[in-house]
Design an enzyme around this catalytic site. Sequence first.
Site, short mmCIF file in Angstrom:
data_model
loop_
_atom_site.label_atom_id
_atom_site.label_comp_id
_atom_site.label_asym_id
_atom_site.label_seq_id
_atom_site.Cartn_x
_atom_site.Cartn_y
_atom_site.Cartn_z
N HIS A 265 -3.13 14.11 6.20
CA HIS A 265 -3.50 13.33 5.00
C HIS A 265 -4.97 13.59 4.63
O HIS A 265 -5.80 12.69 4.68
CB HIS A 265 -3.29 11.81 5.19
CG HIS A 265 -1.94 11.45 5.72
ND1 HIS A 265 -0.77 11.85 5.12
CD2 HIS A 265 -1.56 10.72 6.80
CE1 HIS A 265 0.25 11.38 5.81
NE2 HIS A 265 -0.20 10.71 6.84
N ASP A 313 6.41 13.20 8.32
CA ASP A 313 5.69 11.95 8.59
C ASP A 313 6.61 10.73 8.73
O ASP A 313 7.19 10.51 9.79
CB ASP A 313 4.63 11.75 7.51
CG ASP A 313 3.61 10.69 7.89
OD1 ASP A 313 3.65 10.20 9.03
OD2 ASP A 313 2.76 10.34 7.05
ZN LIG Z 1 1.30 10.12 10.47
#
Ligand SMILES: [Zn+2]
Length: 446
Positions: A265, A313
């Site tokens: 991220h 994720d």
């Molecule tokens: Zn993660």
Amino acid sequence: MVSFWARQALLPAGWAADVLIEADAAGTITAVRPGAAPGTARRLGLVVPGMPNLHSHSFQRAMAGRAERRSATKDSFWTWREAMYAVVARMNPDRAEAVAAQMQMECLERGYTHLCEFHYLHHGPDGTPYAAREEMGLRQIAAAARTGMGLTLLPSLYRHGGIFGADPVPGQRPFLHDLDVYMTMMADLGRHTGPLVSLGFAPHSLRAVTPEMLAAIAAVPGLPIHIHLAEQQREVAECQAATGQSPAAWMLANGFSGPRWVFIHATHLDDAEVAGLASSGAVAGLCPQTEASLGDGIFRLPEWRGRLGIGSDSQVCLDPAQELRQLETSQRLKLEARAVATSEASPHPARKLFDAALAGGTQASGAAIGGLATGLRCDWVELDTTNADLLGLEGDAALDAWVFGPGRGVVKSVAVAGRVLVEAGQHIQARGIREGYIKAMREIWA
Ligand SMILES: [Zn+2]
């Protein structure tokens, strides 16, 4: 020895026709010969290298799609995290293994062949360690043995509940380790690695470890290091308040960047951080479908001149084509333009993003994968060119149709280490794995 013959295959130098691929008993490619006759090799249609999934929390498969309802507060990553902690409270080793196997199977069926599992669910729901500290890690390895997927296990070091030393909240108890116990667990898990299983470090985030812990991990040479970086504006603001710097600026200023590092991220970055992280050779670990689901923000793809890869994720999407599509289309929405991830030399966005995610995912894995070339693991994905959405298409145009078209069932067969695990779009152990998953889900949601 096994051998495959592809009518068309994506090799490191580009598309080639009539490609004979040979692998040894360990599943390592020993020869790649374009323009060859098939002989007795298994015949395939259009073949691309298997894609690494560089970021996963497998247990979250059990809650994917089940945390969408409006709540009393403004829904955000942080309200989603409360729902995630509730699932953690229902996990045990058997359930975690069954959920991981299902998740890996679905990844394989859609074209991922290697998984970087960012593994932080270490203990029982109340935080009590299992008799063997590495129990839950071993269950991830067991799931991979069952599905045949390649695995880079990334046991996570999680010690605190906020930037540099805040106390953890009760929901985080199943994740916690002191550094010395963590290093012992890493050594114990290291005894279970092999041709399909490797290890890496995963200090969870600057919310969960101290600078001293990061330094201790970086001092151990060799293994890749994955860390959540800047998913949410709130964590950036908290880091700024505590240190005077954003997470990315702090990492760069303290020497925690470079080719071993995978920044999951890499969302909220300023110009200097984009340039600094990219030029260090680090990988931006992007999870476009999860980042969209959680309302994180949009990666600065046009400005990023470095390496990148894709991950599933939170498991709301287990399809590499859909992740690449989201990566491109989020830019289109932001910039009011099409074909953003292209250049004059590479005019097809699917190919450009596929190549980038393959290379970045490979670097992030630390494994000898990433292409149809001698010395690499024989991982491939065959696309079904008889599927109506791919009919008459070849090469980059077929990749575009896979990524941007509406087609389902485009992935026909998949192999890892030369072993064919998916036939006619279905995993060879699908029935047993699915039954185990349904049993686990009944127990978790009882
Ligand atoms: Zn993660």
